[in-house]
Write a protein that holds these residues in place. Structure first.
Motif, short mmCIF file in Angstrom:
data_model
loop_
_atom_site.label_atom_id
_atom_site.label_comp_id
_atom_site.label_asym_id
_atom_site.label_seq_id
_atom_site.Cartn_x
_atom_site.Cartn_y
_atom_site.Cartn_z
N UNK A 8 -0.98 17.77 -42.20
CA UNK A 8 -0.05 17.17 -41.19
C UNK A 8 -0.68 17.70 -40.00
N UNK A 9 -1.06 19.25 -39.90
CA UNK A 9 -1.76 19.43 -38.27
C UNK A 9 -2.96 18.57 -38.01
N UNK A 10 -3.68 18.54 -38.95
CA UNK A 10 -4.92 17.68 -38.70
C UNK A 10 -4.63 16.26 -38.17
N UNK A 11 -3.73 15.47 -38.88
CA UNK A 11 -3.31 14.31 -38.53
C UNK A 11 -2.90 14.27 -36.91
N UNK A 12 -2.01 15.40 -36.60
CA UNK A 12 -1.46 15.40 -35.30
C UNK A 12 -2.32 15.84 -34.26
N UNK A 13 -3.50 16.51 -34.62
CA UNK A 13 -4.53 16.66 -33.81
C UNK A 13 -5.43 15.29 -33.52
N UNK A 14 -5.47 14.69 -34.63
CA UNK A 14 -6.34 13.46 -34.55
C UNK A 14 -5.40 12.45 -33.56
N UNK A 15 -4.27 12.36 -33.88
CA UNK A 15 -3.46 11.43 -33.02
C UNK A 15 -3.29 12.10 -31.24
N UNK A 16 -3.39 13.17 -31.35
CA UNK A 16 -3.43 13.68 -29.97
C UNK A 16 -4.86 13.31 -29.05
N UNK A 17 -5.89 13.43 -30.06
CA UNK A 17 -7.15 13.18 -29.43
C UNK A 17 -7.11 11.54 -29.06
N UNK A 18 -6.70 10.76 -30.04
CA UNK A 18 -6.52 9.30 -29.68
C UNK A 18 -5.54 8.95 -28.72
N UNK A 59 -2.57 9.08 -28.94
CA UNK A 59 -1.30 8.42 -29.58
C UNK A 59 0.28 9.29 -29.51
N UNK A 60 1.06 9.30 -28.55
CA UNK A 60 2.03 9.99 -28.52
C UNK A 60 3.19 9.54 -29.50
N UNK A 61 4.09 10.40 -29.81
CA UNK A 61 5.26 10.06 -30.48
C UNK A 61 6.13 8.77 -29.84
N UNK A 62 5.89 8.84 -28.48
CA UNK A 62 6.68 7.65 -27.77
C UNK A 62 5.67 6.46 -28.03
N UNK A 63 4.47 6.42 -27.92
CA UNK A 63 3.70 5.10 -28.21
C UNK A 63 3.91 4.70 -29.52
N UNK A 64 4.01 5.59 -30.47
CA UNK A 64 4.13 5.25 -31.98
C UNK A 64 5.73 4.51 -31.94
N UNK A 65 6.55 5.19 -31.26
CA UNK A 65 7.94 4.54 -31.46
C UNK A 65 7.97 3.08 -31.03
N UNK A 66 7.26 2.92 -29.80
CA UNK A 66 6.97 1.66 -29.04
C UNK A 66 6.28 0.64 -30.12
#
Length: 186
Positions: free
Chosen positions: A75-85, A87-94
């Protein structure tokens, strides 16, 4: 089995508590009792079977803890990858909301509702148009009626009297014209 050599379950609600608690005196074996285990085997199980089950339980709990650690790391690794890409939680929600709205729009219930509302809107528009035409026609008929013309003449004369008396030198005041049928005041 000796309580000192027993594995400690870290998920236990009693972890960290010493073995010399006063409420656990009933677990201490009495001299001369058969077996040395702190917990007697459940009915229908031998001491060896109970020990095997305890060992298996310990192994399963260790595997669960290992899997929890691996999951947290993933989960930490996935969050880091999303941050690098980016992808914020707001973008995911949108994105999720957009996809959900698209799913709703393609559903049969939405299409049927949209068709029904469209038909209702068309019928309402037609009804309002017909009603507007009828009201306009009635108002035109009323304006051409002798009663309305008489009322209009009286209001025009009243206006002439009020404005004519107040504005004797004004260029906008009526001086020699009176409202007539051909020149309505409305």
């Amino acid at each position: 089995m000796d309580p000192a050599s027993q594995d400690i379950n870290l998920n236990s609600p009693n972890k960290g508590l010493g073995a010399d608690r006063s409420d656990s005196l009933s677990d201490v074996p009495v001299e001369g009792a058969v077996g040395n285990s702190a917990n007697p085997p459940p009915p229908g199980l031998t001491e060896e079977e109970a020990e095997e089950l305890r060992t298996e339980l310990t192994k399963v709990e260790e595997e669960i803890n290992t899997l929890r650690q691996v999951l947290c790391a993933k989960e930490r690794h996935a969050a880091e990858l999303k941050r690098k890409l980016g992808l914020s939680p707001l973008n995911e929600l949108r994105q999720n909301l957009t996809k959900s709205w698209q799913d709703v729009q393609t559903s049969n219930a939405y299409k049927k509702t949209q068709e029904t509302l469209s038909q209702a809107g068309q019928k309402t528009t037609a009804a309002l148009s017909t009603m507007s035409t009828a009201i306009s026609r009635k108002l035109g008929d009323m304006r051409n009626s002798p009663t309305f013309k008489s009322f209009e003449d009286r209001m025009g004369n009243l206006k002439y009297k009020v404005v004519g008396q107040r504005g004797n030198g004004d260029p906008g005041s009526p001086t020699d014209t009176t409202p007539t049928q051909d020149n309505p005041s409305f």
